[in-house]
Scaffold this motif. Structure first.
Motif, PDB file in Angstrom:
ATOM      1  N   ALA A  89       2.021   1.755  -3.469  1.00 39.05           N
ATOM      2  CA  ALA A  89       0.893   2.196  -4.288  1.00 39.05           C
ATOM      3  C   ALA A  89       0.611   3.677  -4.071  1.00 39.05           C
ATOM      4  O   ALA A  89       0.285   4.408  -5.016  1.00 39.05           O
ATOM      5  CB  ALA A  89      -0.341   1.356  -3.973  1.00 39.05           C
ATOM      6  N   CYS A  90       0.746   4.133  -2.830  1.00 39.62           N
ATOM      7  CA  CYS A  90       0.552   5.561  -2.542  1.00 39.62           C
ATOM      8  C   CYS A  90       1.605   6.403  -3.259  1.00 39.62           C
ATOM      9  O   CYS A  90       1.295   7.459  -3.823  1.00 39.62           O
ATOM     10  CB  CYS A  90       0.633   5.813  -1.035  1.00 39.62           C
ATOM     11  SG  CYS A  90      -0.854   5.352  -0.117  1.00 39.62           S
ATOM     12  N   GLN A 138      -5.841   2.337  -0.737  1.00 39.71           N
ATOM     13  CA  GLN A 138      -5.105   1.560  -1.725  1.00 39.71           C
ATOM     14  C   GLN A 138      -5.379   0.069  -1.571  1.00 39.71           C
ATOM     15  O   GLN A 138      -5.516  -0.652  -2.564  1.00 39.71           O
ATOM     16  CB  GLN A 138      -3.596   1.827  -1.599  1.00 39.71           C
ATOM     17  CG  GLN A 138      -3.183   3.230  -1.985  1.00 39.71           C
ATOM     18  CD  GLN A 138      -3.554   3.575  -3.416  1.00 39.71           C
ATOM     19  OE1 GLN A 138      -3.391   2.775  -4.326  1.00 39.71           O
ATOM     20  NE2 GLN A 138      -4.065   4.777  -3.621  1.00 39.71           N
ATOM     21  N   ALA A 140       0.829  -1.210   0.000  1.00 39.34           N
ATOM     22  CA  ALA A 140       0.000   0.000   0.000  1.00 39.34           C
ATOM     23  C   ALA A 140       0.865   1.264   0.000  1.00 39.34           C
ATOM     24  O   ALA A 140       0.518   2.264  -0.641  1.00 39.34           O
ATOM     25  CB  ALA A 140      -0.936  -0.004   1.206  1.00 39.34           C
ATOM     26  N   THR A 174       0.951   6.791  -6.957  1.00 39.07           N
ATOM     27  CA  THR A 174      -0.275   7.533  -7.272  1.00 39.07           C
ATOM     28  C   THR A 174      -0.255   8.945  -6.698  1.00 39.07           C
ATOM     29  O   THR A 174      -1.224   9.699  -6.842  1.00 39.07           O
ATOM     30  CB  THR A 174      -1.519   6.786  -6.740  1.00 39.07           C
ATOM     31  OG1 THR A 174      -1.356   6.503  -5.349  1.00 39.07           O
ATOM     32  CG2 THR A 174      -1.733   5.490  -7.508  1.00 39.07           C
TER      33      THR A 174
END
Length: 200
Positions: free
Chosen positions: A157-158, A174, A154, A161
């Motif tokens: 992923a942060c 996420q 996660a 993005t």
């Protein structure tokens, strides 16, 4: 004749009611090399596949209703599996709903999960792949390791993005439904307490 005999879609295009009476037909979303590899299933008794075109061959097989071809692609992938490509192979199995390959991948992942958690491929994997991993019954690691891996996924992923990874809400966003697949009840009290202190 050969293509029509091997594919119901080709048969309809060449001889069915939708035939448009043209001398040529365009094959969309395909490269000459990929389509040539796909054509082996019509003309050769032994087919040679490559990692480079396996996705394309799979799409063509699905488009032209040749499900035995998809199974052949799955068998090819089984023999190519390594630690570096297992998650890609698992994603393929999920996407094409190939249950035998999916089960093979899950057994492999379950036994080597500690090593897989350390790979860049894990951090970059799609959420549906992460979900599949979390749904595997037997993972050769502790539950706290799974939770750590989910947070690592996660966090990455942060970053890609553009979200602030320090905010819990962004991490949870996420993870989506994957957050609820963590087996918090399986954590020991001391593990949960230590986890809470170290992660805030």
């Amino acid at each position: 004749c050969i293509l029509a005999a091997g594919s119901p879609v080709f048969h309809e295009q060449f001889y069915g009611r939708t035939k448009e009476g043209v001398d040529s037909m365009e094959v969309e979303e395909s490269t000459p090399a990929g389509f040539r590899e796909f054509l082996q299933f019509f003309y050769l008794s032994e087919v040679t596949l490559t990692n480079e075109h396996i996705d394309e061959v799979s799409r063509l097989a699905s488009r032209y209703g040749m499900f035995d071809c998809i199974n052949a692609c799955a068998e090819f992938l089984v023999n190519q599996v390594t630690m570096d490509n297992i998650l890609w192979t698992y994603k393929w199995a999920i996407a094409w709903k190939n249950e035998s390959l999916k089960q093979f991948c899950e057994k492999y992942i379950g036994a080597t999960i500690q090593d897989i958690f350390q790979t860049d491929a894990f951090k970059r994997c799609d959420r549906d792949v992460l979900q599949g991993i979390l749904e595997i019954d037997k993972l050769a690691c502790k539950e706290v390791d799974v939770l750590d891996a989910c947070l690592s996924w996660a966090t990455y992923a942060c970053r890609i993005t553009g979200l602030d990874e320090r905010k819990d809400i962004n991490l949870k966003t996420q993870l989506g439904d994957c957050f609820y697949l963590n087996r918090f009840g399986a954590l020991k009290i001391e593990e949960l307490a230590a986890y809470s202190v170290s992660h805030g």
